[in-house]
Design a protein around this motif. Structure first.
Motif, short mmCIF file in Angstrom:
data_model
loop_
_atom_site.label_atom_id
_atom_site.label_comp_id
_atom_site.label_asym_id
_atom_site.label_seq_id
_atom_site.Cartn_x
_atom_site.Cartn_y
_atom_site.Cartn_z
N LYS A 177 -1.66 -9.01 -3.57
CA LYS A 177 -1.03 -7.69 -3.49
C LYS A 177 -1.10 -7.10 -4.88
O LYS A 177 -0.15 -7.16 -5.65
CB LYS A 177 0.41 -7.82 -2.99
CG LYS A 177 0.47 -8.41 -1.58
CD LYS A 177 1.87 -8.47 -1.03
CE LYS A 177 1.80 -9.05 0.39
NZ LYS A 177 3.06 -8.91 1.10
N LYS A 185 -6.89 3.02 -5.98
CA LYS A 185 -7.28 3.62 -4.70
C LYS A 185 -6.58 4.96 -4.48
O LYS A 185 -7.20 5.91 -4.02
CB LYS A 185 -6.96 2.66 -3.55
CG LYS A 185 -7.94 1.50 -3.51
CD LYS A 185 -7.67 0.61 -2.30
CE LYS A 185 -8.81 -0.39 -2.14
NZ LYS A 185 -8.62 -1.21 -0.94
N GLU A 189 -8.27 8.67 -4.29
CA GLU A 189 -8.02 9.49 -3.11
C GLU A 189 -7.49 10.88 -3.52
O GLU A 189 -7.85 11.88 -2.91
CB GLU A 189 -6.99 8.75 -2.23
CG GLU A 189 -6.82 9.27 -0.84
CD GLU A 189 -8.05 9.15 0.05
OE1 GLU A 189 -9.05 8.50 -0.36
OE2 GLU A 189 -8.01 9.74 1.15
N GLU A 250 1.30 7.36 3.14
CA GLU A 250 0.17 6.67 3.76
C GLU A 250 -0.13 5.36 3.03
O GLU A 250 -0.31 4.31 3.66
CB GLU A 250 -1.06 7.57 3.61
CG GLU A 250 -1.76 7.98 4.89
CD GLU A 250 -2.81 9.02 4.55
OE1 GLU A 250 -2.53 10.20 4.84
OE2 GLU A 250 -3.87 8.68 3.97
N ALA A 251 -0.20 5.42 1.68
CA ALA A 251 -0.50 4.23 0.88
C ALA A 251 0.58 3.17 1.10
O ALA A 251 0.30 1.98 1.22
CB ALA A 251 -0.59 4.60 -0.61
N ASP A 252 1.83 3.63 1.18
CA ASP A 252 2.95 2.71 1.36
C ASP A 252 2.87 2.04 2.74
O ASP A 252 3.08 0.83 2.86
CB ASP A 252 4.27 3.48 1.21
CG ASP A 252 5.47 2.56 1.24
OD1 ASP A 252 5.56 1.68 0.37
OD2 ASP A 252 6.31 2.71 2.15
N ARG A 253 2.55 2.83 3.79
CA ARG A 253 2.49 2.28 5.15
C ARG A 253 1.32 1.33 5.33
O ARG A 253 1.44 0.31 5.98
CB ARG A 253 2.34 3.42 6.18
CG ARG A 253 3.65 4.02 6.66
CD ARG A 253 3.43 4.90 7.88
NE ARG A 253 2.37 5.89 7.68
CZ ARG A 253 2.53 7.03 7.01
NH1 ARG A 253 3.71 7.33 6.50
NH2 ARG A 253 1.53 7.88 6.87
N THR A 254 0.15 1.68 4.77
CA THR A 254 -1.04 0.87 5.03
C THR A 254 -1.13 -0.34 4.09
O THR A 254 -1.93 -1.22 4.31
CB THR A 254 -2.31 1.73 4.91
OG1 THR A 254 -2.33 2.33 3.60
CG2 THR A 254 -2.31 2.85 5.95
N GLY A 255 -0.28 -0.39 3.07
CA GLY A 255 -0.14 -1.55 2.19
C GLY A 255 -1.41 -1.90 1.45
O GLY A 255 -2.30 -1.07 1.37
N PRO A 256 -1.51 -3.11 0.86
CA PRO A 256 -0.53 -4.18 0.90
C PRO A 256 0.62 -4.01 -0.10
O PRO A 256 1.54 -4.82 -0.10
CB PRO A 256 -1.37 -5.41 0.49
CG PRO A 256 -2.38 -4.86 -0.45
CD PRO A 256 -2.70 -3.47 0.05
#
Lengths: 353, 353
Positions: A177, A185, A189, A250-256
């Motif tokens: 992680k 990333k 983006e 989005e970044a928080d939901r899709t992780g890791p």
């Protein structure tokens, strides 16, 4: 008068008065025009109006504002003058260079016992400030004068990534992680998606990235970046804010890794007085016909604070190569002269108006 | 004997001798097993062999190596013992935590006057080292012992981006040469392309990113990242190096920022003795049938230096949650006992061999 935070403000006994100036210091190791140009224009206008019998009854009060460049606080002098600086703010401020308390610096400079001047709006018809552009727009378009329409709002955010710090040799790629990689990333983006929602003159910057612990053999467990964007339209700033918040979510939901955003500051875009813009444009057309343009200011200026209390206007002269905050900062001699003539003519139009 | 850099080395009068140990210190604020586990195993084996009449003529010389974790230098103790550390290296070394010169630290610890011990390869049959895995591979596969086949090579690089530092408000996006953004794009591209050329157990890490000057309102003029990758195969390391060099060349050519790569270090992958691997495997099969596996070590160890002069072998026990260099570092009690029994049996197989 020199006041308790180091502002220097001239006084005129004329019946109609215009406040004209800029700021005192520039950045450390910076150039010779940032702040100084507009300050000297103020003095020159004050002298010229005082000497010219045709200007009887019209007075220029030249002013220079202390610490616009945030050596101790942001816009220290103009905030003090416009009533936004408390004694506690001064008590707590320290030099960002060497940690000297502001109180100690004021003591040393001999300003400690002095009263801090406060704006009396009824005293002035308005405020005029000239400044170098600090960008290359005038140079790139072959123009010599910029009439500022608005000063952009600056919205700043801290985006933080929470991963798991681990050994960079023994931790398999599949279970990492890596907070640093998550940051890279998102930053990539932003570069891909922001151009879809930014305006022609929007600017955005990731000025700082920190990985923790920052060692070559440790998978970063925490990462942080500072994101800033600027635009003259509040609606655009709001759209950009919604966009970055969506991306962070989005970044928080899709992780890791966890990803959160925190607002550091949001300054309002400030519109310059329409009448002052017209006066500056008429003056520019007199001295340099067809060689001027209306444009927003991408940088912040003391004028944005004065504009809360007075009609305000700003004039830009070109920066060679767009360079500022560097010893190479310069403006052609003929443009420096033109700027001063234009500002004087605009001041007269305003005071006669 | 305790030697001039703080190595502690036991002595045995037996005719066939095996050197068994690990290292003395761990990282600051780290756990209780990294280094200490293998050191204690060495002492336990030395005692057990000395007491056991069946082991007559077989001696264990327990050893613990100073500063494997690079508080002052990398592998300070085992480098000194294997003749790779000059007096000038010691003269120049300082603590990475507080800058204390190594000479001063050795003086304080009472080691300053002592001779530094040097390896006599003819004295030993070989070197054995046990260590916690520091990863989660054993735990994830439900196994209890790892027989190290090789210690990975670690290749490290500094990648530097040269842009133009500028004002983040007045510099239009179109003319920026933002070194930070160039870095983000390359780091993102590494994440996309490396998986095409990495092996199953290759690891790679960007552990540090620096933007200069690192201020929220300045477009970064310079940026730097540290890239490291590890693999047990030299050919794989070479492929990865060619790949990153190509990517850096591409970034440099396509601009807008200059991009250069500099090698910081390249350590060779080191293969463990085939005979010692077999002895460890036989011992593991005796104490924990079917619960062991051969695997490379992703971390560096003192064994890679000893292996230049002696047949060497390494044994891993599981790390709970793969955690190390943290106070939560731990291994199940039964695995700690199993590791020591296995190491003792392997030592006996080797010394009887």
């Amino acid at each position: 008068v020199t006041d308790g935070v180091g502002n220097v403000i001239g006084r005129s006994s004329a019946s109609r008065r215009l406040l004209v100036g800029s700021h005192l210091e520039s950045q450390n190791h910076a150039g010779w025009l940032d702040g100084a140009l507009g300050t000297i224009y103020g003095l020159e206008l004050a002298r010229a109006f005082a000497e010219d019998p045709a200007c009887a009854g019209m007075g220029i009060e030249a002013a220079t504002w202390a610490d616009e460049e945030s050596h101790f606080l942001t816009y220290t002098g103009s905030k003090s003058f416009t009533g936004l600086l408390g004694e506690a703010d001064i008590d707590n401020a320290r030099s960002r260079t060497d940690g000297t308390p502001l109180r100690e610096a004021l003591e040393k400079a001999g300003y400690a016992g002095r009263k801090r001047e406060l704006i009396e709006p009824s005293r002035y018809v308005g405020y005029l400030e000239a400044h170098i552009e600090q960008g290359d727009y005038l140079e790139a378009t072959g123009l010599r004068l910029g009439i500022v329409t608005s000063i952009v709002g600056i919205w700043q955010y801290r985006i933080t990534f929470a991963g798991v710090q681990n050994h960079a040799g023994t931790t398999r790629m599949a279970i990492r992680k890596d907070a640093g990689l998550a940051l890279v990333k998102l930053a990539n983006e932003i570069d891909r998606r922001f151009p879809e929602v930014t305006g022609e003159r929007t600017v955005w910057t990731v000025g700082r990235i920190t990985l923790e612990p920052g060692a070559p053999s440790i998978v970063p467990g925490r990462a942080e970046m500072l994101l800033q964007f600027r635009d003259a339209e509040r609606s655009r700033l709001e759209l950009l804010e919604r966009t970055i918040q969506e991306m962070v979510g989005e970044a928080d939901r899709t992780g890791p890794c966890g990803c959160t955003i925190e607002t550091i500051s949001r300054s309002e875009p400030v519109v310059m007085s329409a009448g002052f813009q017209e006066a500056l444009e008429r003056a520019a057309e007199t001295h340099a016909p067809g060689q001027h343009i209306r444009m927003p200011s991408g940088a912040g200026h003391d004028a944005q604070l004065l504009a809360r209390h007075l009609p305000a206007g700003m004039l830009f002269v070109p920066s060679i190569g767009g360079i500022s905050h560097h010893w190479a900062e310069d403006t052609k001699d003929e443009d420096i002269v033109l700027g001063c003539q234009t500002l004087a003519t605009a001041a007269r139009i305003i005071l006669e108006g």
